[in-house]
Scaffold this motif. Structure first.
Motif, PDB file in Angstrom:
ATOM      1  N   ALA A  16     -25.747 -26.589   6.621  1.00  0.00           N
ATOM      2  CA  ALA A  16     -26.580 -27.874   6.620  1.00  0.00           C
ATOM      3  C   ALA A  16     -27.614 -27.614   5.509  1.00  0.00           C
ATOM      4  O   ALA A  16     -27.273 -26.848   4.797  1.00  0.00           O
ATOM      5  N   THR A  17     -28.512 -28.475   5.735  1.00  0.00           N
ATOM      6  CA  THR A  17     -29.513 -28.102   4.615  1.00  0.00           C
ATOM      7  C   THR A  17     -30.205 -26.846   5.084  1.00  0.00           C
ATOM      8  O   THR A  17     -30.444 -26.657   6.068  1.00  0.00           O
ATOM      9  N   ASP A  26     -35.285 -38.755   6.038  1.00  0.00           N
ATOM     10  CA  ASP A  26     -34.166 -38.969   5.218  1.00  0.00           C
ATOM     11  C   ASP A  26     -34.227 -40.152   4.435  1.00  0.00           C
ATOM     12  O   ASP A  26     -33.196 -40.963   3.937  1.00  0.00           O
ATOM     13  N   GLU A  37     -28.664 -28.640  -0.328  1.00  0.00           N
ATOM     14  CA  GLU A  37     -27.491 -28.963   0.660  1.00  0.00           C
ATOM     15  C   GLU A  37     -26.391 -27.989   0.358  1.00  0.00           C
ATOM     16  O   GLU A  37     -26.074 -27.916  -1.135  1.00  0.00           O
ATOM     17  N   GLN A  40     -20.211 -28.147   1.212  1.00  0.00           N
ATOM     18  CA  GLN A  40     -19.324 -28.568   2.276  1.00  0.00           C
ATOM     19  C   GLN A  40     -18.024 -29.067   2.208  1.00  0.00           C
ATOM     20  O   GLN A  40     -17.993 -29.618   0.803  1.00  0.00           O
ATOM     21  N   GLU A  83     -16.970 -32.021   2.549  1.00  0.00           N
ATOM     22  CA  GLU A  83     -17.043 -33.277   2.114  1.00  0.00           C
ATOM     23  C   GLU A  83     -18.448 -33.593   1.470  1.00  0.00           C
ATOM     24  O   GLU A  83     -19.544 -32.845   2.002  1.00  0.00           O
ATOM     25  N   LEU A  84     -18.510 -34.481   0.335  1.00  0.00           N
ATOM     26  CA  LEU A  84     -19.724 -34.876  -0.398  1.00  0.00           C
ATOM     27  C   LEU A  84     -20.666 -35.467   0.692  1.00  0.00           C
ATOM     28  O   LEU A  84     -20.045 -36.382   1.236  1.00  0.00           O
ATOM     29  N   THR A  85     -21.870 -35.188   0.682  1.00  0.00           N
ATOM     30  CA  THR A  85     -22.553 -35.954   1.883  1.00  0.00           C
ATOM     31  C   THR A  85     -23.601 -36.862   1.361  1.00  0.00           C
ATOM     32  O   THR A  85     -23.823 -36.777   0.052  1.00  0.00           O
ATOM     33  N   SER A  86     -24.159 -37.602   2.025  1.00  0.00           N
ATOM     34  CA  SER A  86     -25.157 -38.646   1.637  1.00  0.00           C
ATOM     35  C   SER A  86     -26.500 -38.063   0.880  1.00  0.00           C
ATOM     36  O   SER A  86     -27.323 -38.776   0.225  1.00  0.00           O
ATOM     37  N   ALA A  87     -26.782 -36.871   1.300  1.00  0.00           N
ATOM     38  CA  ALA A  87     -28.001 -36.169   0.772  1.00  0.00           C
ATOM     39  C   ALA A  87     -27.477 -35.013  -0.115  1.00  0.00           C
ATOM     40  O   ALA A  87     -28.597 -34.114  -0.229  1.00  0.00           O
ATOM     41  N   GLU A  88     -26.527 -35.034  -0.850  1.00  0.00           N
ATOM     42  CA  GLU A  88     -25.984 -34.086  -1.470  1.00  0.00           C
ATOM     43  C   GLU A  88     -27.127 -33.664  -2.595  1.00  0.00           C
ATOM     44  O   GLU A  88     -27.129 -34.727  -3.471  1.00  0.00           O
ATOM     45  N   ARG A  98     -17.089 -28.636  -6.303  1.00  0.00           N
ATOM     46  CA  ARG A  98     -17.839 -29.717  -6.953  1.00  0.00           C
ATOM     47  C   ARG A  98     -17.301 -29.852  -8.419  1.00  0.00           C
ATOM     48  O   ARG A  98     -18.331 -29.789  -9.277  1.00  0.00           O
TER      49      ARG A  98
END
Ligand SMILES: [Zn+2]
Length: 383
Positions: free
Chosen positions: A18-19, A136, A173, A176, A178-183, A292
């Motif tokens: 996580a973060t 967020d 971040e 992970q 999946e790329l996240t919305s806060a990547e 990435r």
């Protein structure tokens, strides 16, 4: 060996990641505590990997505003640290010099925005949201922040107020599946850059160096928590009981060996850190190329990653795939499919079909050379 081990490592990180909240004062990491074996061989020892980067500055007033010149200086300083061109590299104790590494990674400011328009690679916005880095909102324009740019193509770095009292330097971040919305990476304005608004003793730009390390999969040098049975999973960093702070005199020891507290992944003062190791280099490069790949340029002079022309959906590659990859009308000069140890398993220079039926099941990296660009695409082969 390595493929399974490597995947196990990432699965472990994915489940626990996580973060990571970090500050030189304290760091709230929630990484796995497992002692892991990692395949530390790099895909490609020689090429420099350039990361396409955008900086978003959020400020409440002029005291938090960051000038473009400070942003450029900060990016250059991180690139120097990653390339082992930092002026203080000679401060690395002689017993660690042999493992100190030029990671061959650099940051480049984006030249084209997500719509393909020319950009400085820097966006700025005044906001009235206090401690926006703890919410967020920082990555959402509609909530007072700045929308993240496609995390499959850009490294997003936000500079803003995290906590009002300034006890958190930044966070990243972790990789992970999946790329996240806060990547991306967030740095408090008081820990960004060299001098100027950055506050001593964290005024040499190393908070960003440290967080880029996390973003590329590195743990703290002492591992997920204190103890000699917990390690960072990197073989060439000595086991270390816990973090160091300030600027200790060398040597210091714990767990039966001299400690590498001057590593960028410890929490010592900026002027007292000066190296990444070869093992850390390989993990960072493997993360970049496997998790990435769309952010990687072959040169800072490239206006954009070519991945935009060759998104897997446009390539119509069945992915996961069993027998063939269909490349459609993609034009390429050379195609190289590699396994996760970097070994080339298939090459070709023409044709819109790639026959993968003879390959073992697993994860592969497809490199396509198109003129001067190299395009990366992760391929999953299933039975
Ligand atoms: Zn940290």
């Amino acid at each position: 060996m390595s493929v399974l081990r490597y995947q196990a490592f990432f699965l472990t990180v994915f489940y626990f990641s996580a973060t990571v909240l970090c500050a030189q004062q304290f760091c709230l990491t929630r990484l796995t505590a497992d002692d892991r074996a990692i395949d530390q061989r790099a895909f490609d020892e020689d090429s420099i990997l350039y990361i396409y980067t955008v900086i978003h500055v959020l400020y409440q007033d002029s005291s938090q505003y960051i000038e473009d010149t400070d942003i450029l200086a900060q990016l250059e300083s991180v690139s120097r640290d990653l390339r082992r061109l930092n002026e203080d590299r000679d401060d690395t104790p002689s017993m660690f010099v042999s493992v100190a590494a030029d990671c061959k990674i650099e940051l480049c400011l984006a030249r084209l925005d997500p719509d393909g328009q020319p950009t400085s690679g820097i966006t700025k916005r005044q906001t009235n949201v206090r401690e926006i880095g703890l919410t967020d909102r920082y990555y959402q324009t509609g909530l007072g922040g700045i929308d993240l740019w496609d995390p499959g193509r850009y490294l997003n770095i936000w500079v803003c107020q995290i906590s009002e009292i300034g006890d958190i330097g930044g966070f990243a971040e972790l990789p992970q599946n999946e790329l996240t919305s806060a990547e991306g990476v967030v740095i408090d304005y008081r820990f960004f850059g060299e001098g100027n608004k950055a506050l001593s003793p964290f005024d040499k730009g190393r908070t960003l160096t440290h967080e880029i390390g996390h973003w590329l999969g590195l743990e703290h040098i002492w591992g997920a928590k204190a103890g000699c049975d917990i390690d960072d999973g990197i073989t060439d960093t000595p086991r270390q009981f816990d973090r160091y702070r300030g600027c200790p005199a060398f040597p210091q020891s714990s767990c039966g060996t001299e400690d590498m507290f001057m590593n960028f992944m410890d929490l010592t003062d900026d002027r007292c850190m000066n190296l990444f190791t070869a093992g850390q280099k390989d993990l960072m490069r493997n993360t970049l190329l496997s998790v990435r790949p769309g952010l990687v340029l072959s040169s800072c002079d490239e206006p954009t990653t070519a991945i935009v022309e060759f998104k897997s959906s446009q390539l119509a590659i069945p992915n996961p795939a069993t027998t063939y990859l269909y490349l459609g009308d993609a034009k390429y000069d050379y195609l190289d499919l590699r396994d996760l140890t970097g070994t080339s398993v298939l090459t070709q220079s023409r044709g819109d079909l790639v026959n993968i039926s003879a390959l073992k099941s697993g994860t592969y990296l497809m490199l396509m050379k198109v003129k001067s660009k190299v395009i990366f695409q992760k391929i999953i082969k299933i039975p």
